[in-house]
Write an enzyme that holds these catalytic residues in place. Structure first.
Site, mmCIF file in Angstrom:
data_model
loop_
_atom_site.group_PDB
_atom_site.id
_atom_site.type_symbol
_atom_site.label_atom_id
_atom_site.label_comp_id
_atom_site.label_asym_id
_atom_site.label_seq_id
_atom_site.Cartn_x
_atom_site.Cartn_y
_atom_site.Cartn_z
ATOM 1 N N SER A 182 0.745 -1.366 -0.040
ATOM 2 C CA SER A 182 0.145 -0.100 -0.007
ATOM 3 C C SER A 182 0.785 1.367 0.051
ATOM 4 O O SER A 182 0.311 2.181 -0.070
ATOM 5 C CB SER A 182 -0.756 -0.014 1.275
ATOM 6 O OG SER A 182 -0.019 0.251 2.374
ATOM 7 N N CYS A 228 21.107 -28.527 -7.591
ATOM 8 C CA CYS A 228 20.245 -27.433 -7.757
ATOM 9 C C CYS A 228 20.010 -27.379 -9.229
ATOM 10 O O CYS A 228 20.794 -27.578 -10.114
ATOM 11 C CB CYS A 228 20.847 -26.119 -7.279
ATOM 12 S SG CYS A 228 19.839 -24.637 -7.581
ATOM 13 N N CYS A 261 23.710 -23.055 -11.496
ATOM 14 C CA CYS A 261 24.343 -24.201 -11.001
ATOM 15 C C CYS A 261 24.496 -25.351 -12.216
ATOM 16 O O CYS A 261 25.300 -26.159 -12.054
ATOM 17 C CB CYS A 261 23.406 -24.677 -9.702
ATOM 18 S SG CYS A 261 23.503 -24.156 -8.469
HETATM 19 ZN ZN LIG Z 1 21.491 -23.131 -8.092
#
Ligand SMILES: [Zn+2]
Length: 381
Positions: free
Chosen positions: A91, A301, A306
């Site tokens: 807001s 990952c 990665c």
């Molecule tokens: Zn990563």
């Protein structure tokens, strides 16, 4: 609007779904923060690829620059920033009370000077809702007063009184087509104030409820307390939003306490000083120990960084100030926050959340550096 799909058997965690004008959001959800109309260093295609469902825009900042005329001419915020999925706008109350030079708090809002050029402006419930209507966000937040966590009891009470009055005014304002409006509960760590504020705001029957007055530099136990004091008064059939929080481990803990939505600038903020989040805590990629470390930031990952680059290369980029280094850390960190929430949803669906929580929190080592970055991060969001 909010559909509660499942409640966890042994915690308060909830699996749910929010339907907005620009699509469905599966909860619990992490929302990347696009303060100035951009999630820092990450483009919309990358955000979608890493699973972002909804992002934040900032009413205060976007109203000052580029200004509403430009966003109106562009056809609304979604079109201006080329993000066709859901957007939540705050807001502007948080920034008015933290960034701007307040001149006078009045019955219907706040007279203040812009942090940018000192020009005189006025923001209250009516103005905040009008700006959010023009932005065309899917979820608009009621205008509230967020005092510092160490504000005296008298100021906390005044902030709660204004927050309750202003929420009522916000409810009466016109909205963009299909726009949802969430109320905000203030009250610091005072049990009576939290209860009074929550009951009053919930009586307005808004589309969802947020817990404000957290992520304002308070220690973690105080933050958890503020959440726990408020949650029992929130209805089960509305989404609950923990504003400005948190680290991956904190988000998992807050899910267990019945929260559904989170936003946090830490993934992109700490990337700028060379810090990467992992499932075991934060690591400083700039450090010398990664000089010849040819592993990815985190094994397993799935993020672009990665999948393509090593710690040694990213460390090099960060040390010679190449923009790609900062970008890749931002990509990895944001991906991690989104993936942790996707894992939380999968665990909830499979009925294994309690186990997931125990393992995640046990292996995550909180970083003092990251926690102390929260106060500075709060001002950015
Ligand atoms: Zn990563």
């Amino acid at each position: 609007m909010f559909e509660l799909i499942k409640t966890d058997a042994s915690t308060k965690a909830r699996l749910g779904r929010i339907t907005t004008a620009h699509g469905v959001v599966d909860t619990p959800v992490y929302m990347p923060v696009g303060t100035q109309g951009s999630v820092k260093a990450i483009d919309p295609r990358e955000l979608r690829e890493m699973g972002a469902q909804i992002i934040l825009g900032n009413t205060y900042h976007l109203n000052i620059r580029p200004g509403l005329d430009i966003i109106r001419a562009a056809g609304g915020l979604h079109r201006f920033i080329n993000w066709p999925a859901p957007i939540l706008t705050d807001s502007g109350g948080f920034q008015v009370f933290s960034l701007a030079k307040i001149r006078k708090i009045k019955q219907h809002g706040v007279e203040f000077r812009s942090h940018l050029d000192g020009s005189a402006l006025f923001l209250g419930p009516k103005e905040a809702m009008e700006i959010q209507r023009t932005l065309g966000s899917d979820i608009a937040m009621a205008f509230d007063e967020c005092p510092p966590h160490d504000a005296p009891a008298k100021d906390q009470r005044l902030a709660v009184e204004r927050t309750m009055r202003w929420a009522r005014e916000c409810r009466e304002q016109p909205r963009a087509s299909g726009q949802l409006v969430f109320g905000i509960v203030q009250g610091g760590s005072n049990a009576a104030l939290r209860e009074e504020c929550a009951k009053t705001i919930v009586a307005l029957e808004l589309d969802g409820y947020a817990i404000g007055g957290v992520s304002v530099g308070e220690p973690e136990p105080e933050m958890m307390k503020a959440l726990e004091l408020t949650e029992p008064f929130l209805p089960v059939d509305r989404a609950r939003y923990a504003m400005g929080l948190g680290t991956p481990a904190q988000m998992v803990e807050l899910v267990a306490r019945g929260m559904d939505m989170f936003d946090c600038v830490l993934p992109t903020r700490v990337a700028r000083n060379g810090t990467a989040f992992t499932r075991k805590g934060a690591i400083g990629v700039k450090g010398g120990s990664y000089k010849a470390d040819f592993r990815p930031i985190e094994d397993g990952c799935g993020c672009f960084a990665c999948q393509h680059f090593t710690r040694a290369y990213l460390r090099h980029l960060l040390n010679v100030d190449e923009i790609l280094g900062l970008r890749m850390l931002s990509v990895h960190n944001s991906h991690l926050f989104l993936k942790v929430m996707a894992d939380v949803r999968a665990a909830l669906a499979a009925g294994t959340f309690a186990e997931f929580r125990r393992e995640f929190v046990a292996s995550y080592v909180p970083s003092r550096k990251v926690l102390s970055a929260r106060e500075a991060a709060a001002l950015e969001r």
